[in-house]
Write a protein that holds these residues in place. Sequence first.
Motif, PDB file in Angstrom:
ATOM      1  N   LEU A   1      23.563 -18.027  20.043  1.00 33.28           N
ATOM      2  CA  LEU A   1      24.630 -18.600  20.873  1.00 33.28           C
ATOM      3  C   LEU A   1      24.715 -19.896  20.731  1.00 33.28           C
ATOM      4  O   LEU A   1      25.502 -20.728  20.934  1.00 33.28           O
ATOM      5  N   ALA A   2      23.590 -20.466  20.639  1.00 31.41           N
ATOM      6  CA  ALA A   2      23.307 -22.001  20.718  1.00 31.41           C
ATOM      7  C   ALA A   2      24.032 -22.446  19.353  1.00 31.41           C
ATOM      8  O   ALA A   2      24.820 -23.579  19.517  1.00 31.41           O
ATOM      9  N   GLU A   3      23.872 -22.008  18.142  1.00 31.61           N
ATOM     10  CA  GLU A   3      24.638 -22.365  16.970  1.00 31.61           C
ATOM     11  C   GLU A   3      26.305 -22.198  17.168  1.00 31.61           C
ATOM     12  O   GLU A   3      26.889 -23.248  16.793  1.00 31.61           O
ATOM     13  N   VAL A   4      26.770 -21.407  17.847  1.00 29.46           N
ATOM     14  CA  VAL A   4      28.022 -21.150  18.018  1.00 29.46           C
ATOM     15  C   VAL A   4      28.592 -22.378  19.024  1.00 29.46           C
ATOM     16  O   VAL A   4      29.458 -22.856  18.946  1.00 29.46           O
ATOM     17  N   ALA A   5      27.724 -22.675  20.115  1.00 26.83           N
ATOM     18  CA  ALA A   5      28.067 -23.703  20.974  1.00 26.83           C
ATOM     19  C   ALA A   5      28.021 -25.012  20.161  1.00 26.83           C
ATOM     20  O   ALA A   5      28.832 -25.910  20.514  1.00 26.83           O
ATOM     21  N   ASP A   6      27.103 -25.424  19.368  1.00 29.34           N
ATOM     22  CA  ASP A   6      27.173 -26.347  18.523  1.00 29.34           C
ATOM     23  C   ASP A   6      28.136 -26.775  17.526  1.00 29.34           C
ATOM     24  O   ASP A   6      28.717 -27.906  17.476  1.00 29.34           O
ATOM     25  N   ARG A   7      28.612 -25.625  16.946  1.00 27.81           N
ATOM     26  CA  ARG A   7      29.654 -25.561  16.242  1.00 27.81           C
ATOM     27  C   ARG A   7      30.994 -26.172  17.028  1.00 27.81           C
ATOM     28  O   ARG A   7      31.885 -26.921  16.576  1.00 27.81           O
TER      29      ARG A   7
ATOM     30  N   ARG B   1      34.020 -33.175  19.109  1.00 35.05           N
ATOM     31  CA  ARG B   1      33.331 -34.449  19.320  1.00 35.05           C
ATOM     32  C   ARG B   1      34.123 -35.450  19.241  1.00 35.05           C
ATOM     33  O   ARG B   1      34.305 -36.629  19.826  1.00 35.05           O
ATOM     34  N   ALA B   2      35.297 -35.578  18.334  1.00 33.20           N
ATOM     35  CA  ALA B   2      36.136 -36.781  17.744  1.00 33.20           C
ATOM     36  C   ALA B   2      37.158 -36.716  19.048  1.00 33.20           C
ATOM     37  O   ALA B   2      37.499 -38.006  19.521  1.00 33.20           O
ATOM     38  N   GLU B   3      37.757 -35.825  19.724  1.00 33.74           N
ATOM     39  CA  GLU B   3      38.620 -35.714  20.617  1.00 33.74           C
ATOM     40  C   GLU B   3      37.696 -36.353  21.905  1.00 33.74           C
ATOM     41  O   GLU B   3      38.429 -37.126  22.748  1.00 33.74           O
ATOM     42  N   ALA B   4      36.632 -35.859  22.093  1.00 36.88           N
ATOM     43  CA  ALA B   4      35.979 -36.078  23.368  1.00 36.88           C
ATOM     44  C   ALA B   4      35.522 -37.942  23.158  1.00 36.88           C
ATOM     45  O   ALA B   4      35.576 -38.546  24.331  1.00 36.88           O
ATOM     46  N   ALA B   5      35.239 -38.338  21.926  1.00 37.30           N
ATOM     47  CA  ALA B   5      34.917 -39.841  21.692  1.00 37.30           C
ATOM     48  C   ALA B   5      36.306 -40.480  22.044  1.00 37.30           C
ATOM     49  O   ALA B   5      36.268 -41.895  22.742  1.00 37.30           O
ATOM     50  N   ASP B   6      37.381 -40.239  21.681  1.00 34.04           N
ATOM     51  CA  ASP B   6      38.782 -40.835  21.939  1.00 34.04           C
ATOM     52  C   ASP B   6      39.086 -40.739  23.464  1.00 34.04           C
ATOM     53  O   ASP B   6      39.524 -41.859  24.038  1.00 34.04           O
ATOM     54  N   LYS B   7      38.753 -39.949  24.362  1.00 36.91           N
ATOM     55  CA  LYS B   7      38.842 -39.757  25.713  1.00 36.91           C
ATOM     56  C   LYS B   7      37.934 -40.417  26.569  1.00 36.91           C
ATOM     57  O   LYS B   7      37.663 -40.774  27.672  1.00 36.91           O
ATOM     58  N   GLY B   8      36.648 -40.847  25.755  1.00 42.51           N
ATOM     59  CA  GLY B   8      35.619 -41.427  26.319  1.00 42.51           C
ATOM     60  C   GLY B   8      34.729 -40.408  27.402  1.00 42.51           C
ATOM     61  O   GLY B   8      33.760 -40.772  28.294  1.00 42.51           O
ATOM     62  N   VAL B   9      34.551 -39.187  26.781  1.00 42.01           N
ATOM     63  CA  VAL B   9      33.795 -38.150  27.536  1.00 42.01           C
ATOM     64  C   VAL B   9      32.677 -37.947  26.582  1.00 42.01           C
ATOM     65  O   VAL B   9      32.606 -37.924  25.419  1.00 42.01           O
ATOM     66  N   GLU B  10      31.511 -37.815  27.439  1.00 47.32           N
ATOM     67  CA  GLU B  10      30.083 -37.690  26.943  1.00 47.32           C
ATOM     68  C   GLU B  10      29.988 -36.191  27.084  1.00 47.32           C
ATOM     69  O   GLU B  10      29.957 -35.419  27.748  1.00 47.32           O
ATOM     70  N   VAL B  11      29.271 -35.739  25.806  1.00 51.65           N
ATOM     71  CA  VAL B  11      29.037 -34.443  25.597  1.00 51.65           C
ATOM     72  C   VAL B  11      27.329 -34.326  25.536  1.00 51.65           C
ATOM     73  O   VAL B  11      26.770 -34.914  24.930  1.00 51.65           O
ATOM     74  N   ARG B  12      26.967 -33.413  26.553  1.00 49.90           N
ATOM     75  CA  ARG B  12      25.449 -33.176  26.579  1.00 49.90           C
ATOM     76  C   ARG B  12      25.108 -32.197  26.907  1.00 49.90           C
ATOM     77  O   ARG B  12      25.763 -30.721  27.010  1.00 49.90           O
ATOM     78  N   GLY B  13      23.702 -31.754  27.251  1.00 46.93           N
ATOM     79  CA  GLY B  13      23.338 -30.508  27.488  1.00 46.93           C
ATOM     80  C   GLY B  13      21.962 -30.031  26.543  1.00 46.93           C
ATOM     81  O   GLY B  13      22.299 -30.337  25.144  1.00 46.93           O
ATOM     82  N   GLU B  14      21.213 -29.115  26.862  1.00 49.71           N
ATOM     83  CA  GLU B  14      20.295 -28.349  26.110  1.00 49.71           C
ATOM     84  C   GLU B  14      20.628 -27.114  25.757  1.00 49.71           C
ATOM     85  O   GLU B  14      20.945 -26.193  26.583  1.00 49.71           O
ATOM     86  N   ARG B  15      20.580 -26.861  24.648  1.00 48.34           N
ATOM     87  CA  ARG B  15      20.905 -25.561  23.923  1.00 48.34           C
ATOM     88  C   ARG B  15      19.877 -24.804  23.409  1.00 48.34           C
ATOM     89  O   ARG B  15      19.489 -24.894  22.260  1.00 48.34           O
ATOM     90  N   ARG B  16      19.363 -23.683  23.966  1.00 45.01           N
ATOM     91  CA  ARG B  16      18.174 -23.232  23.613  1.00 45.01           C
ATOM     92  C   ARG B  16      18.667 -21.922  22.925  1.00 45.01           C
ATOM     93  O   ARG B  16      19.602 -21.065  23.249  1.00 45.01           O
ATOM     94  N   PRO B  17      17.848 -21.502  21.703  1.00 44.56           N
ATOM     95  CA  PRO B  17      18.365 -20.244  20.812  1.00 44.56           C
ATOM     96  C   PRO B  17      18.317 -18.846  21.589  1.00 44.56           C
ATOM     97  O   PRO B  17      17.410 -18.655  22.448  1.00 44.56           O
ATOM     98  N   VAL B  18      19.368 -18.108  21.381  1.00 40.92           N
ATOM     99  CA  VAL B  18      19.376 -16.892  22.093  1.00 40.92           C
ATOM    100  C   VAL B  18      20.571 -16.112  21.346  1.00 40.92           C
ATOM    101  O   VAL B  18      21.530 -16.673  21.043  1.00 40.92           O
TER     102      VAL B  18
END
Length: 413
Positions: free
Chosen positions: A269-275, A281-298
């Motif tokens: 599920l962590a790999e799915v979230a990273d994809r 990411r490009a759309e978030a950068a255009d809107k000035g939105v920061e994407v963060r969070g810790e994704r543990r393998p499950v």
Amino acid sequence: MAASPRPVKAPPKPTWEPKAQESPYPWLRPTIRIRLTLLYGGMFLIAGILLLSIIYMLAAQALHDAGGLEFQVKGTNVQISSDMCPQLASALNNTQLNEMIKDCTAAQRQHALDSLLNRALLALVGLSIIAFAFGYAMAGRVLSPLGRITRTARRVAGTDLTRRIELDGPDDELKELADTFDEMLDRLERAFTAQQRFVGNASHELRTPLAINRTLLEVHLSDPEAPGELQQLGKTLLATNERSEQLVEGLLLLARSDNQIVERKPVDLAEVADRAIDQTRAEAADKGVEVRGERRPVVVQGNGVLLERIALNLVQNAVRYNVAEGGWVEVTTEAQHGQALLVVSNTGPVVPAYEIDNLFEPFRRLRTERTGSDKGVGLGLSIARSVARAHGGRIIAEPREGGGLVMRVTLPV
């Protein structure tokens, strides 16, 4: 000239389905009611016979013990002695002796009755334990077809519609229920097969003209000598065509994801979230939105493409419906209480709690009945919920304090 023969008319088709012929002696049918009546009636009869036999033996033993007074005459003087009534030796005359014999007999009779009562209670407790154990075993034997029906229903709900009960045994209510359930599964399987066939045909029929329109528009837009008005019209039509393609893809995915996932593979599920984050990411950068969070393998069992669609839809919504400045999106994955958990939270407008359920309906948005925005086609959360259900999980949305939403997706590990 000979007359032409009249065509023979076919007999009218019946408008009702002929029922199966009933037995001429329906009362001889081994129904569950008759079988249970015979079973528990026989158990009660056997238990009564055993209890009666035990009581008879105990009563005989008690009467034998109560009548066990032995008298002895010693010497010329009459002296009566008894091991069970030793006080008889102290009698001074016949009257006193008779009273003592009467009291001793009454005491012995009461002792025998008390002993009989105690032994009967012990026998009743033992027979009750045996009867409950035997009844539990027999009830499990009688109700085992119901357990088989329940297990088959769970497999059908969790895997596919090809399983059948095919219950053997007497023609009773349980077999009739199993046969009816099998007939229902046959109809459901035919309906789902027809639905899958329709989805496949609709996928081909709807995608082909949209793809042709897109190609024609791109060809016209590539002409450098085209007027500016035509270029602007072509771009508008191309954007409309792209929106239609997204709508068709979303509807087809929504139709497919309502079914259970038969073929499952291990998916991180962590790999799915990273994809999903990489795609937004490009759309978030255009809107000035920061994407963060810790994704543990499950690791979960499911379809990787559909699970990625859940994460992508949630992250895209979190980025698009955010604040103008200083916004952020937090995506985390972890294992919690034996389940995989995907959480997507974001800043954004304040969402009333009573409008949360409307967000998961197709073509519904916050304070908007129909699609009317360029942010999507209004199917993202509906698809996410359907895919989560198809994997045996669920998705819950909660208003975040200060604005925005917290989306929690739980999936079985």
